[in-house]
Design an enzyme around this catalytic site. Structure first.
Site, short mmCIF file in Angstrom:
data_model
loop_
_atom_site.label_atom_id
_atom_site.label_comp_id
_atom_site.label_asym_id
_atom_site.label_seq_id
_atom_site.Cartn_x
_atom_site.Cartn_y
_atom_site.Cartn_z
CE1 TYR A 128 45.68 61.55 24.07
CE2 TYR A 128 44.15 60.41 22.62
CZ TYR A 128 45.39 60.99 22.84
OH TYR A 128 46.33 60.98 21.84
CB ILE A 129 39.96 64.28 23.04
CG1 ILE A 129 40.41 63.00 22.33
CG2 ILE A 129 39.88 65.42 22.02
CD1 ILE A 129 39.42 62.46 21.32
N GLY B 180 38.56 59.58 33.34
CA GLY B 180 39.49 60.70 33.31
C GLY B 180 40.47 60.67 34.47
CG ASN C 287 27.82 57.86 30.90
OD1 ASN C 287 27.70 58.59 31.88
ND2 ASN C 287 28.89 57.89 30.14
CE1 TYR D 68 31.30 56.50 21.55
CE2 TYR D 68 32.25 55.63 19.52
CZ TYR D 68 32.16 56.63 20.47
OH TYR D 68 32.93 57.77 20.34
CG PHE E 157 42.76 41.69 15.23
CD1 PHE E 157 42.54 40.45 15.81
CD2 PHE E 157 43.20 42.74 16.05
CE1 PHE E 157 42.72 40.26 17.18
CE2 PHE E 157 43.39 42.55 17.40
CZ PHE E 157 43.15 41.31 17.97
NE ARG F 145 39.77 44.12 15.69
CZ ARG F 145 40.28 45.22 16.23
NH1 ARG F 145 40.54 45.25 17.53
NH2 ARG F 145 40.55 46.28 15.49
#
Length: 329
Positions: free
Chosen positions: A11-12, A36, A91, A140, A207, A281
């Site tokens: 996307y970016i 992608g 990764n 992440y 949420f 959440r």
């Protein structure tokens, strides 16, 4: 001399490739097409392969004169990272190590890194400053922070200069209408909202409405994806000038609540877009806004598309033309 864009079919990344091409740059795109889309690459040379493949990387570096790298390639789903942290370390972190080692081997001394404001974790200030503590609350964010630290030590040891750009929510689509946002699964608020007027879901889920904000829903910073692309190109220019490494936040300077985003989407699409309230959440902070004063002062970055109406309108135009993303009906 070419600029290599890893994850340039994402996307970016694809919007940054489009910006580089518009400026007459030679572009080499490296993407394993895990997330992608080949159709999102509007030009340049596309190499399909993985950064962890040494033979593949040798081929790319040997066939092209690479001046600098813009590094987007990474897994980026917070929830998945908590279930599969090994996937994210392998990764994101190992992939970056392979890339940096090849850059050093082939004498490429500039890298711009697409990082994340998730490196900060729970904010200690609003808006968040670059000097604030980094204490990620998910795997992440932790891997992105590890990638930044790796770049710091490759700079110290090998002189590979880097710019790391930290930001939250990219949104919108390219003004040409040729590229936009297509994730599977989709987790971002604006495209999820737009699935309602597209007839792909009956409502949008909110949420929590008991946060300490103006309307009780979470407040987030949204940046047009083309403004983010501009920032990555400006970061390359900084390194071309021979300036030192640095870390910069990117933000619009304005936060919008979930309810505000939904209401603007109603106005843009002309659709009622029902909202259904559910419980909070776990781990969702009330307000996440990043200060971009340093980026504005040192990179010369000036967001040009920061009105929420414009961001959503550009996204809506692309999704109407591509209701199933890049997949052709």
């Amino acid at each position: 001399m070419a600029i290599m864009v890893t994850g340039g079919a994402g996307y970016i990344g694809s919007h940054t490739v489009a910006e580089l091409l518009a400026r007459g740059e030679e572009v080499v795109v490296v993407d394993n097409l895990q997330q992608g889309h080949r159709q999102a690459v509007l030009g340049g040379k596309l190499y399909e392969g993985d950064l962890r493949d040494q033979v593949f990387l040798d081929k790319v570096f040997q066939e092209n004169k690479i001046e600098a790298v813009i590094h987007f390639a990474a897994n980026s789903l917070v929830g998945e990272s908590m279930k599969l942290p090994g996937k994210y370390y392998h990764n994101n972190v190992y992939g970056t190590l392979c890339l940096l080692e090849k850059m050093n081997e082939y004498g490429v001394g500039k890298i711009v890194f697409s990082s994340t404001a998730a490196t900060y974790g729970e904010p200690e200030n609003v808006p968040i400053q670059e000097t604030d503590r980094t204490l990620p609350t998910n795997a992440y964010g932790e891997t992105k922070l590890a990638m930044e630290k790796m770049m710091k030590w490759f700079d110290t040891a090998h002189g590979i200069k880097y710019v790391s750009l930290r930001y939250f929510n990219a949104a919108g689509a390219h003004e040409s209408g040729k590229i936009g946002e297509d994730h599977n699964p989709e987790t971002h608020l604006i495209p999820l909202i737009l699935q309602v007027p597209l007839g792909q879901r009956s409502h949008i889920t909110v949420f929590g409405n008991d946060y300490a904000t103006s309307d009780g829903t979470c407040v987030r910073d949204y940046i047009h994806v083309s403004d983010l692309a501009d920032a990555h190109v400006l970061a390359v220019e900084k390194l071309r000038r021979g300036e030192d490494s640095g870390i910069y936040n990117l933000g619009s300077g304005n936060g919008f609540s979930v309810n505000e985003v939904i209401e603007v989407a109603r106005q843009v699409t002309g659709h009622p877009i029902p909202a259904v309230m559910e419980q909070r959440r776990a781990g969702d902070p009330a307000v996440l806004i990043a200060s971009s004063e340093r980026a504005r002062a040192e990179l010369g970055w000036q967001p040009k598309r920061d009105k929420l109406e414009n961001i959503i309108a550009s996204a809506w135009a692309w999704h109407q033309a591509n209701p199933h993303g890049y997949a052709k009906a």
